[in-house]
Motif scaffolding. Structure first.
Motif, mmCIF file in Angstrom:
data_model
loop_
_atom_site.group_PDB
_atom_site.id
_atom_site.type_symbol
_atom_site.label_atom_id
_atom_site.label_comp_id
_atom_site.label_asym_id
_atom_site.label_seq_id
_atom_site.Cartn_x
_atom_site.Cartn_y
_atom_site.Cartn_z
ATOM 1 N N THR A 1 0.891 -1.091 0.027
ATOM 2 C CA THR A 1 0.040 0.183 0.012
ATOM 3 C C THR A 1 0.956 1.392 -0.060
ATOM 4 O OG1 THR A 1 -0.173 -0.055 2.330
ATOM 5 C CG2 THR A 1 -2.074 -1.218 1.279
ATOM 6 N N ASP A 2 2.011 1.008 0.355
ATOM 7 C CA ASP A 2 3.024 2.393 0.576
ATOM 8 C C ASP A 2 3.390 2.438 -0.998
ATOM 9 O OD1 ASP A 2 2.742 2.674 3.023
ATOM 10 O OD2 ASP A 2 4.471 1.738 3.736
ATOM 11 N N TRP A 3 3.962 1.583 -1.649
ATOM 12 C CA TRP A 3 4.825 1.770 -2.840
ATOM 13 C C TRP A 3 3.745 1.134 -4.281
ATOM 14 C CZ3 TRP A 3 5.002 -2.908 -5.065
ATOM 15 C CH2 TRP A 3 4.875 -4.055 -4.198
ATOM 16 N N GLY A 4 2.826 0.645 -4.025
ATOM 17 C CA GLY A 4 2.043 -0.001 -5.270
ATOM 18 C C GLY A 4 0.992 0.886 -6.026
ATOM 19 N N PHE A 5 0.590 2.035 -5.450
ATOM 20 C CA PHE A 5 -0.474 2.762 -5.826
ATOM 21 C C PHE A 5 0.181 4.499 -5.886
ATOM 22 C CE2 PHE A 5 -2.173 -0.725 -3.827
ATOM 23 C CZ PHE A 5 -2.900 -1.113 -4.887
ATOM 24 N N ASP A 6 -0.491 5.158 -6.623
ATOM 25 C CA ASP A 6 -0.139 6.479 -6.687
ATOM 26 C C ASP A 6 -1.216 7.464 -5.803
ATOM 27 O OD1 ASP A 6 -2.415 7.248 -8.297
ATOM 28 O OD2 ASP A 6 -1.187 6.911 -10.145
ATOM 29 N N ALA A 7 -0.685 8.408 -5.777
ATOM 30 C CA ALA A 7 -1.670 9.444 -5.057
ATOM 31 C C ALA A 7 -2.924 9.608 -5.307
ATOM 32 C CB ALA A 7 -1.034 10.799 -4.882
ATOM 33 N N ASP A 8 -3.412 9.574 -6.581
ATOM 34 C CA ASP A 8 -4.650 9.605 -6.932
ATOM 35 C C ASP A 8 -5.508 8.206 -6.724
ATOM 36 O OD1 ASP A 8 -4.436 12.074 -8.038
ATOM 37 O OD2 ASP A 8 -4.051 11.487 -10.301
ATOM 38 N N GLN A 9 -4.944 7.044 -7.036
ATOM 39 C CA GLN A 9 -5.260 5.917 -6.666
ATOM 40 C C GLN A 9 -5.627 5.711 -5.219
ATOM 41 O OE1 GLN A 9 -2.020 3.470 -8.541
ATOM 42 N NE2 GLN A 9 -3.608 2.917 -10.174
ATOM 43 N N LYS A 10 -4.839 6.148 -4.303
ATOM 44 C CA LYS A 10 -4.832 6.152 -2.709
ATOM 45 C C LYS A 10 -6.160 7.077 -2.467
ATOM 46 C CE LYS A 10 -0.112 5.282 -1.638
ATOM 47 N NZ LYS A 10 0.971 5.513 -1.084
ATOM 48 N N ALA A 11 -6.275 8.045 -3.102
ATOM 49 C CA ALA A 11 -7.330 8.805 -2.567
ATOM 50 C C ALA A 11 -8.566 8.219 -2.972
ATOM 51 C CB ALA A 11 -7.025 10.464 -3.368
ATOM 52 N N GLN A 12 -8.776 7.825 -4.331
ATOM 53 C CA GLN A 12 -9.886 6.923 -4.704
ATOM 54 C C GLN A 12 -10.153 5.663 -3.744
ATOM 55 O OE1 GLN A 12 -9.577 5.854 -8.946
ATOM 56 N NE2 GLN A 12 -11.260 4.614 -8.647
ATOM 57 N N LEU A 13 -9.547 4.998 -3.291
ATOM 58 C CA LEU A 13 -9.416 3.958 -2.461
ATOM 59 C C LEU A 13 -10.112 4.491 -1.101
ATOM 60 C CD1 LEU A 13 -6.383 1.651 -3.226
ATOM 61 C CD2 LEU A 13 -8.770 1.142 -3.383
ATOM 62 N N PHE B 1 -9.288 0.065 -10.631
ATOM 63 C CA PHE B 1 -8.921 -1.004 -11.683
ATOM 64 C C PHE B 1 -7.781 -0.777 -12.593
ATOM 65 C CE2 PHE B 1 -13.640 -1.279 -10.833
ATOM 66 C CZ PHE B 1 -13.633 -2.620 -10.874
ATOM 67 N N GLU B 2 -7.045 -1.666 -12.523
ATOM 68 C CA GLU B 2 -5.689 -1.435 -13.300
ATOM 69 C C GLU B 2 -5.644 -2.466 -14.560
ATOM 70 O OE1 GLU B 2 -2.349 -0.169 -10.643
ATOM 71 O OE2 GLU B 2 -3.316 -1.626 -9.500
ATOM 72 N N GLY B 3 -4.706 -2.067 -15.595
ATOM 73 C CA GLY B 3 -4.391 -2.928 -16.497
ATOM 74 C C GLY B 3 -3.752 -4.261 -16.100
ATOM 75 N N ASN B 4 -4.007 -5.578 -16.752
ATOM 76 C CA ASN B 4 -3.624 -6.898 -16.441
ATOM 77 C C ASN B 4 -3.045 -7.542 -17.558
ATOM 78 O OD1 ASN B 4 -3.453 -9.565 -15.569
ATOM 79 N ND2 ASN B 4 -5.729 -10.000 -15.439
ATOM 80 N N PRO B 5 -1.549 -7.597 -17.295
ATOM 81 C CA PRO B 5 -0.855 -8.126 -18.367
ATOM 82 C C PRO B 5 -1.141 -10.003 -18.741
ATOM 83 C CG PRO B 5 0.611 -7.860 -16.444
ATOM 84 C CD PRO B 5 -0.880 -7.287 -16.377
ATOM 85 N N THR C 1 -8.771 -3.616 -7.101
ATOM 86 C CA THR C 1 -8.327 -3.573 -5.846
ATOM 87 C C THR C 1 -9.244 -3.023 -5.116
ATOM 88 O OG1 THR C 1 -5.954 -3.217 -6.406
ATOM 89 C CG2 THR C 1 -6.308 -2.474 -4.360
ATOM 90 N N TYR C 2 -9.812 -3.454 -3.948
ATOM 91 C CA TYR C 2 -11.048 -3.102 -3.299
ATOM 92 C C TYR C 2 -10.575 -2.418 -1.989
ATOM 93 C CZ TYR C 2 -13.506 -6.436 -6.403
ATOM 94 O OH TYR C 2 -13.732 -7.120 -7.446
#
Length: 277
Positions: free
Chosen positions: A18-30, A37-41, A49-50
């Motif tokens: 949770t520290d390094w895997g998400f950017d600021a916008d994603q953390k705010a959204q969560l 939702f992120e791309g899945n290779p 990510t719920y």
């Protein structure tokens, strides 16, 4: 689980994601209770990510202090992992209390480590760990057989396994050679692992009563720990050096080593305890 657990093997370990895997916008959204939702290779559908999953991760962070785990640990990580930086495994190794830690970096490995050669390495590490812990002679035989076919990036863990098996047989001189060879085979980019291997060589020398051989081993280990910028590891190795210096009748040098340990990690209890004796 007690004696049923021989050790722990981590594959692309991702603590504190949770520290390094998400950017600021994603953390705010969560934090607003929204799903990210992120791309899945690996498939056609996006990876969700719920909010509750993210909150559980926030409560379970481990890298902000020592991790009280003393069993053998093997961490394997691909250096081409685009999902989890391999530096996370190195940080995890720094925080684990165990001295018996190997970090194996696969230079061309990705996040999944699912190629045949990756799976073969994982199986060797797991089998070696179990063999060395349960039957030292079987562990030695396994390690020597592994060395006969080991690729360059496998020699350090194979030699490490050999050294552990020899220590359990109280063949300390042979174990020292194995640990020293393992350090030379370990990548320079992993100085914390090199430091632990030199430290094991020093402990094997002390077990023989060979303080004069232990001292340079611990000094090499300290230099590697300094390169890794790992103050906790540096402090622990300086306390080990102090013990070797006392055994070698070099008390003033031991006092200096303990001072270095306290300076590296003021919270290290052994450095303060030994300084008071």
């Amino acid at each position: 689980l007690g004696g049923r657990v021989a050790g722990l093997v981590g594959i692309a370990a991702a603590p504190d994601f949770t520290d390094w895997g998400f950017d600021a916008d994603q953390k705010a959204q969560l934090s607003r209770g929204e799903t990210v939702f992120e791309g899945n290779p690996y498939g056609p559908d996006p990876t969700p990510t719920y909010p509750q999953f993210f909150a559980d991760g926030e409560r379970s962070k481990k890298l902000d202090g020592p991790i009280a785990l003393s069993m053998p640990v093997r961490l394997i990580h691909g250096q081409r992992d685009s999902d989890v930086p391999y530096a996370i495994s190195l940080r995890l190794a720094e925080k684990l209390r165990s001295d018996d830690i190997q970090v194996v970096l696969v230079k061309d490995g990705d996040h999944r480590l699912s190629r045949p050669q990756d799976i073969a390495l994982l199986l060797r590490l797991s089998e070696c760990l179990a063999s060395a812990g349960q039957d030292s002679e079987a562990g030695e035989a396994f390690a020597r057989a592994w060395l006969e076919t080991a690729a360059a990036d496998e020699r350090a863990p194979a030699l490490h396994c050999l050294g552990l098996s020899l220590v359990r047989q109280e063949r300390f001189d042979d174990a020292r050679i194995a640990f020293d060879d393992a350090r030379e085979a370990a990548p320079i980019t992993n100085p914390a692992y090199r430091a632990r291997l030199s430290g094991m060589s020093g402990h094997a020398a002390l077990a023989q009563g060979e303080a004069e051989a232990a001292i340079p081993a611990f000094e090499r280990a300290i230099a590697d720990a300094d390169s890794a910028a790992d103050p906790s590891l540096t402090a622990g190795l300086n306390t080990d050096l102090a013990r070797a210096l006392v055994a070698g009748d070099r008390a003033p040098d031991a006092v200096a080593a303990l001072a270095a340990a306290r300076e590296a990690d003021p919270a290290n209890p052994q450095a303060w305890l030994l300084s008071a004796t």
